[in-house]
Design a protein around this motif. Structure first.
Motif, PDB file in Angstrom:
ATOM      1  N   GLU A  38      14.955   0.468 -16.613  1.00 27.01           N
ATOM      2  CA  GLU A  38      14.108   0.402 -17.808  1.00 27.01           C
ATOM      3  C   GLU A  38      13.575   1.779 -18.202  1.00 27.01           C
ATOM      4  O   GLU A  38      13.581   2.147 -19.384  1.00 27.01           O
ATOM      5  CB  GLU A  38      12.948  -0.559 -17.562  1.00 27.01           C
ATOM      6  N   LEU A  39      13.105   2.548 -17.217  1.00 26.84           N
ATOM      7  CA  LEU A  39      12.553   3.863 -17.538  1.00 26.84           C
ATOM      8  C   LEU A  39      13.658   4.850 -17.908  1.00 26.84           C
ATOM      9  O   LEU A  39      13.442   5.756 -18.720  1.00 26.84           O
ATOM     10  CB  LEU A  39      11.753   4.406 -16.345  1.00 26.84           C
ATOM     11  N   GLY A  40      14.838   4.683 -17.299  1.00 27.39           N
ATOM     12  CA  GLY A  40      15.944   5.574 -17.633  1.00 27.39           C
ATOM     13  C   GLY A  40      16.435   5.402 -19.057  1.00 27.39           C
ATOM     14  O   GLY A  40      17.056   6.307 -19.615  1.00 27.39           O
ATOM     15  N   SER A  41      16.163   4.241 -19.635  1.00 27.82           N
ATOM     16  CA  SER A  41      16.601   3.996 -21.016  1.00 27.82           C
ATOM     17  C   SER A  41      15.639   4.559 -22.055  1.00 27.82           C
ATOM     18  O   SER A  41      15.944   4.519 -23.249  1.00 27.82           O
ATOM     19  CB  SER A  41      16.762   2.485 -21.236  1.00 27.82           C
ATOM     20  N   LEU A  42      14.484   5.071 -21.598  1.00 25.46           N
ATOM     21  CA  LEU A  42      13.521   5.659 -22.534  1.00 25.46           C
ATOM     22  C   LEU A  42      13.971   7.066 -22.891  1.00 25.46           C
ATOM     23  O   LEU A  42      13.868   7.992 -22.084  1.00 25.46           O
ATOM     24  CB  LEU A  42      12.122   5.682 -21.915  1.00 25.46           C
ATOM     25  N   GLU A  43      14.456   7.246 -24.085  1.00 28.10           N
ATOM     26  CA  GLU A  43      15.004   8.534 -24.498  1.00 28.10           C
ATOM     27  C   GLU A  43      13.921   9.606 -24.521  1.00 28.10           C
ATOM     28  O   GLU A  43      12.828   9.408 -25.050  1.00 28.10           O
ATOM     29  CB  GLU A  43      15.634   8.394 -25.890  1.00 28.10           C
ATOM     30  N   GLY A  44      14.237  10.751 -23.886  1.00 25.16           N
ATOM     31  CA  GLY A  44      13.311  11.881 -23.879  1.00 25.16           C
ATOM     32  C   GLY A  44      12.264  11.830 -22.796  1.00 25.16           C
ATOM     33  O   GLY A  44      11.528  12.803 -22.605  1.00 25.16           O
ATOM     34  N   ALA A  45      12.157  10.714 -22.067  1.00 25.01           N
ATOM     35  CA  ALA A  45      11.114  10.598 -21.046  1.00 25.01           C
ATOM     36  C   ALA A  45      11.498  11.317 -19.758  1.00 25.01           C
ATOM     37  O   ALA A  45      10.639  11.793 -19.023  1.00 25.01           O
ATOM     38  CB  ALA A  45      10.823   9.126 -20.755  1.00 25.01           C
ATOM     39  N   GLY A  46      12.790  11.388 -19.492  1.00 21.87           N
ATOM     40  CA  GLY A  46      13.243  12.057 -18.272  1.00 21.87           C
ATOM     41  C   GLY A  46      12.687  11.429 -17.012  1.00 21.87           C
ATOM     42  O   GLY A  46      12.477  12.119 -16.005  1.00 21.87           O
ATOM     43  N   ALA A  47      12.435  10.128 -17.047  1.00 20.84           N
ATOM     44  CA  ALA A  47      11.758   9.456 -15.939  1.00 20.84           C
ATOM     45  C   ALA A  47      12.626   9.429 -14.686  1.00 20.84           C
ATOM     46  O   ALA A  47      13.830   9.166 -14.742  1.00 20.84           O
ATOM     47  CB  ALA A  47      11.369   8.042 -16.345  1.00 20.84           C
ATOM     48  N   LEU A  48      11.974   9.695 -13.547  1.00 18.88           N
ATOM     49  CA  LEU A  48      12.627   9.667 -12.236  1.00 18.88           C
ATOM     50  C   LEU A  48      11.796   8.811 -11.296  1.00 18.88           C
ATOM     51  O   LEU A  48      10.561   8.859 -11.323  1.00 18.88           O
ATOM     52  CB  LEU A  48      12.741  11.085 -11.656  1.00 18.88           C
ATOM     53  N   VAL A  49      12.466   8.022 -10.471  1.00 19.53           N
ATOM     54  CA  VAL A  49      11.779   7.120  -9.542  1.00 19.53           C
ATOM     55  C   VAL A  49      12.095   7.570  -8.118  1.00 19.53           C
ATOM     56  O   VAL A  49      13.261   7.651  -7.717  1.00 19.53           O
ATOM     57  CB  VAL A  49      12.230   5.655  -9.745  1.00 19.53           C
ATOM     58  N   GLY A  50      11.032   7.866  -7.341  1.00 20.12           N
ATOM     59  CA  GLY A  50      11.207   8.337  -5.971  1.00 20.12           C
ATOM     60  C   GLY A  50      10.225   7.675  -5.031  1.00 20.12           C
ATOM     61  O   GLY A  50       9.721   6.576  -5.294  1.00 20.12           O
TER      62      GLY A  50
ATOM     63  N   ARG B  83       0.826  -1.208   0.000  1.00 18.63           N
ATOM     64  CA  ARG B  83       0.000   0.000   0.000  1.00 18.63           C
ATOM     65  C   ARG B  83       0.860   1.259   0.000  1.00 18.63           C
ATOM     66  O   ARG B  83       0.340   2.356   0.178  1.00 18.63           O
ATOM     67  CB  ARG B  83      -0.920   0.004   1.232  1.00 18.63           C
ATOM     68  N   GLN B  84       2.175   1.110  -0.158  1.00 19.22           N
ATOM     69  CA  GLN B  84       3.059   2.273  -0.224  1.00 19.22           C
ATOM     70  C   GLN B  84       3.572   2.390  -1.650  1.00 19.22           C
ATOM     71  O   GLN B  84       4.375   1.580  -2.097  1.00 19.22           O
ATOM     72  CB  GLN B  84       4.222   2.112   0.748  1.00 19.22           C
ATOM     73  N   PRO B  85       3.114   3.396  -2.397  1.00 25.32           N
ATOM     74  CA  PRO B  85       3.477   3.464  -3.814  1.00 25.32           C
ATOM     75  C   PRO B  85       4.898   3.953  -4.035  1.00 25.32           C
ATOM     76  O   PRO B  85       5.481   4.656  -3.211  1.00 25.32           O
ATOM     77  CB  PRO B  85       2.467   4.478  -4.375  1.00 25.32           C
ATOM     78  N   VAL B  86       5.457   3.541  -5.147  1.00 23.48           N
ATOM     79  CA  VAL B  86       6.701   4.095  -5.658  1.00 23.48           C
ATOM     80  C   VAL B  86       6.313   5.206  -6.616  1.00 23.48           C
ATOM     81  O   VAL B  86       5.515   4.995  -7.531  1.00 23.48           O
ATOM     82  CB  VAL B  86       7.531   3.020  -6.385  1.00 23.48           C
ATOM     83  N   THR B  87       6.824   6.403  -6.404  1.00 24.89           N
ATOM     84  CA  THR B  87       6.445   7.553  -7.222  1.00 24.89           C
ATOM     85  C   THR B  87       7.336   7.647  -8.452  1.00 24.89           C
ATOM     86  O   THR B  87       8.568   7.626  -8.330  1.00 24.89           O
ATOM     87  CB  THR B  87       6.538   8.857  -6.413  1.00 24.89           C
ATOM     88  N   VAL B  88       6.708   7.750  -9.607  1.00 26.22           N
ATOM     89  CA  VAL B  88       7.437   7.911 -10.870  1.00 26.22           C
ATOM     90  C   VAL B  88       6.990   9.208 -11.523  1.00 26.22           C
ATOM     91  O   VAL B  88       5.778   9.482 -11.622  1.00 26.22           O
ATOM     92  CB  VAL B  88       7.190   6.727 -11.823  1.00 26.22           C
ATOM     93  N   LEU B  89       7.936  10.032 -11.948  1.00 28.60           N
ATOM     94  CA  LEU B  89       7.652  11.256 -12.694  1.00 28.60           C
ATOM     95  C   LEU B  89       8.267  11.137 -14.081  1.00 28.60           C
ATOM     96  O   LEU B  89       9.388  10.632 -14.226  1.00 28.60           O
ATOM     97  CB  LEU B  89       8.225  12.479 -11.982  1.00 28.60           C
ATOM     98  N   ALA B  90       7.517  11.577 -15.072  1.00 31.13           N
ATOM     99  CA  ALA B  90       8.011  11.523 -16.450  1.00 31.13           C
ATOM    100  C   ALA B  90       7.487  12.722 -17.218  1.00 31.13           C
ATOM    101  O   ALA B  90       6.485  13.352 -16.829  1.00 31.13           O
ATOM    102  CB  ALA B  90       7.571  10.224 -17.126  1.00 31.13           C
TER     103      ALA B  90
END
Length: 677
Positions: free
Chosen positions: A465-477, A402-409
């Motif tokens: 995996e998300l860091g390899s998406l070019e242009g997505a600028g994905a961050l995991v927090g 019940r504790q989410p991992v926050t992803v911003l893109a």
């Protein structure tokens, strides 16, 4: 001098009290600015409604929830929603029952709240949930509640720690001096130093936006009382000795300052230099401790080198009543414990050195039993409500987190990021959140529980995996990602800071002792003390104290403090040994004389320092308890084993080679050559 310090105190008082309001204790305040989780935390402020406070309302009944219990849960959730919609927040009840029918979970979020408003909201919600029906357990948990509980503990930490440390030091000084008056003098001076340092640190925060955490100020308080009292013990001991040789207290104090001043100065310089090495750390909490701790030590040095002598001279000999040292009197020679220890080390130096080294090595093996990294929910010695609620959720919902991992893109790549996240290994589900400022928020729920190895693997995979998406600028927090960043930053900081501390300490020791061998022996001795103390921690933390993990910052911070503070006692001992050698005594005799004359004061100083750090162990935070334990045990090992037996034995074996290649080594060699001729 006393008048000058009264002016300093008048200027410092208004600002010292403001330091507590300037501390920052959010998880991201501890992390490097470059960490993914830190960047996520800052970017969330740019989304509509600002940062989000995630909360969990947990209803539980051991015998199973009744229909009335479910109605109560819905009514309370609706009340919370109605209360916080007016603040611009968002609270949408989503109740999920457990399979066993004993627990009902309602997740909601409050947005647009700063730290103070969040803490107040958590407190108000808990007050509204008070007095539940008989047998029904109602708790408020989630990351927001955990942070609020942490803030409540931090808010009371400084005053509690200051009072506890002052009490411990007062008791030990009374027992040491056996005088109804004398103990008040160093304790008062330490208080002046503490208030001055707090005002100076507050000035640094305002001038340079220095990140200061409650941990930093707590450690600074303990350090000032411990190190300051140590300096006072050394000075007062030498002053008492000189009062028997000089009629005027002023002359006795001048001689005392000339005699022990260089050792105290070198001691404080060593501690300050070791602490300033922490500036090289990437973690904000660790790098901030460097200047904070150094200011505390230097304020203690200045106060003990100026205000304490002034007060002692003003009060005269009568301050020592009833054991007043009379001019011209001789100290009655008694066979002390340290005379016995030195003699035994002198008779069998090889056996003593080998036995002591073997004991330290055996104790260090306990390090293999140290628990794993500490999880956020295990950071308290007494469980707050947020932790209790989290445990209930983990028991009732083992199949989901019940504790989410926050992803911003980037919003333009949101669809691609969402698809990639959903297909990630260990991901249970993905929920799209808010969008704004060119960013979109996702809540990713891992199959593994919060803080579990499975959840950590999921976070690492997502970042890859998300860091390899070019242009997505994905961050995991999020909380679990913050813990991963904390562990990794601590590991990197250890690799940088530990060599720096050792180099700084060795340079100061070489400059003071005019030798290469003696500094290396002292440095090796304190490192051995640290290893043994960590090993004892492995035998105690889990099996005895029940701690679920080791805070990742404890190894580095305990190393810095034990090396810097442990070398202090080596400086006191070796400086007196060098002083005796310069008077013509052979190294073996000088070592025994130094131990006999300084052993008592070093023991008193070690006990005081260990006791002050033990006060940290009374704090309701596992990290403080672990840090206090390791430092206290290390100081005691260093005081009663390493300094007294091992260093003395090494001196007996090496003799003039202790001072290689300095003047004392050459002079004693020349003297032996003349004797041979």
């Amino acid at each position: 001098m006393i008048g000058l310090w009264l002016v300093v105190l008048a200027l410092a008082l208004p600002f010292s009290g403001k330091l507590g309001d300037s501390t920052r204790d959010q998880p991201t305040d501890y992390l490097p600015a470059s960490a993914d989780s830190t960047r996520v935390h800052k970017l969330l402020d740019q989304l509509p409604g600002g940062n989000t406070t995630d909360l969990l309302l947990v209803h539980h009944r051991d015998g199973g929830l009744t229909a009335a219990d479910r109605e109560t849960a819905q009514r309370q959730a609706r009340a919370i929603t109605g209360e916080y919609e007016s603040t611009g927040g968002k609270a949408v009840p989503r109740s999920v029952p457990a399979k066993d029918g004993k627990t009902l979970l309602t997740a909601f979020s409050l947005t647009g709240m700063e730290e103070e408003a969040r803490d107040k909201a958590v407190g108000d919600i808990r007050e509204s949930l008070a007095d539940p029906p008989s047998g029904l357990q109602v708790e408020l948990g989630g990351p927001g509640a955990l942070e609020a509980d942490s803030s409540a503990i931090f808010d009371s930490a400084d005053s509690t720690l200051m009072l506890g440390t002052a009490t411990v030091v007062a008791i030990l000084l009374i027992l040491t001096y056996r005088s109804p008056v004398l103990w008040l003098v160093p304790l008062t001076v330490v208080g002046f130093a503490a208030l001055s340092s707090m005002a100076l640190v507050y000035g640094l925060v305002q001038a340079f936006d220095l990140t200061v955490t409650t941990m930093n100020t707590s450690v600074m308080t303990v350090l000032i009382f411990g190190a300051g009292t140590d300096y006072a013990l050394l000075l007062v001991s030498r002053y008492r000795e000189e009062l028997r040789r000089h009629e005027r207290p002023f002359d006795a104090m001048s001689a005392a300052l000339r005699g022990c001043g260089p050792a105290v100065l070198a001691s404080s310089a060593t501690v300050a230099a070791g602490l300033l090495c922490l500036l090289a750390a990437d973690l904000n909490s660790v790098s901030g401790l460097g200047p904070v701790g150094a200011i505390g030590v230097l304020c203690a040095l200045v106060a003990m080198g100026t205000l304490l002598p002034a007060l002692l001279v003003l009060l005269g000999r009568r301050v020592f009543w009833p054991l007043i040292p009379a001019y011209g009197s001789q100290l009655v020679a008694r066979r002390s414990l340290f005379t016995f220890m030195g003699t035994s080390a002198g008779r069998r130096p090889v056996a003593v050195l080998a036995g002591g080294a073997a004991l330290l090595g055996a104790l260090a093996l306990g390090s293999v039993a140290l628990p794993g990294d500490l999880r956020p929910q295990d950071t308290f010695t007494d469980k707050p409500e947020s932790v209790s609620a989290m445990e209930t959720v983990q028991t009732s919902f083992p199949e989901r987190s019940r504790q989410p991992v926050t992803v911003l893109a980037r919003t333009g790549e949101a669809a691609r990021v969402e698809s990639t996240a959903k297909s990630g290994d260990g991901v249970a589900r993905v929920e799209r959140g808010r969008s704004g400022g060119g960013w979109t928020e996702f809540a990713v729920f891992a199959e593994g529980g919060p803080g579990s190895e499975r959840e950590k693997d999921t976070i690492h995979d997502l970042r890859g995996e998300l860091g390899s998406l070019e242009g997505a600028g994905a961050l995991v927090g999020g909380p679990s990602a913050e813990q991963i960043d904390l562990e990794e930053a601590n590991a990197d900081d250890r690799a940088v800071v530990i060599p720096l501390v050792l180099a700084a300490v060795l340079i100061i020791l070489i400059a003071l002792l005019r030798s290469l061998v003696a500094p290396l022996i002292l440095a090796a001795a304190v490192v051995a003390s640290w290893g043994a103390a960590m090993g004892l921690g492995g035998l105690v933390f889990g099996p005895v104290l029940g701690f679920e993990g080791l805070d990742p910052g404890v190894p580095l911070l305990s190393f810095v403090f034990l090396v810097a503070l442990g070398v202090d006692y080596g400086i006191f001992l070796m400086h007196r040994m060098r002083e005796e050698s310069l008077r013509g005594a052979p190294v073996a005799e000088a070592a025994l004389t130094a131990l006999r004359t300084t052993g008592g004061v070093i023991a008193s100083a070690g006990i005081v320092l260990a006791a002050t750090f033990c006060v940290l162990a009374t704090m309701p935070m596992v990290m403080m308890a672990e840090l206090g334990f390791v430092i206290a045990v290390g100081v005691l090992l260093d005081t009663f084993l390493v300094r007294t037996y091992l260093v003395t034995s090494a001196s007996q074996l090496l003799r003039r080679w202790m001072w290689w290649p300095g003047r004392l080594f050459r002079e004693e060699g020349a003297a032996k050559a003349r004797q041979g001729e």
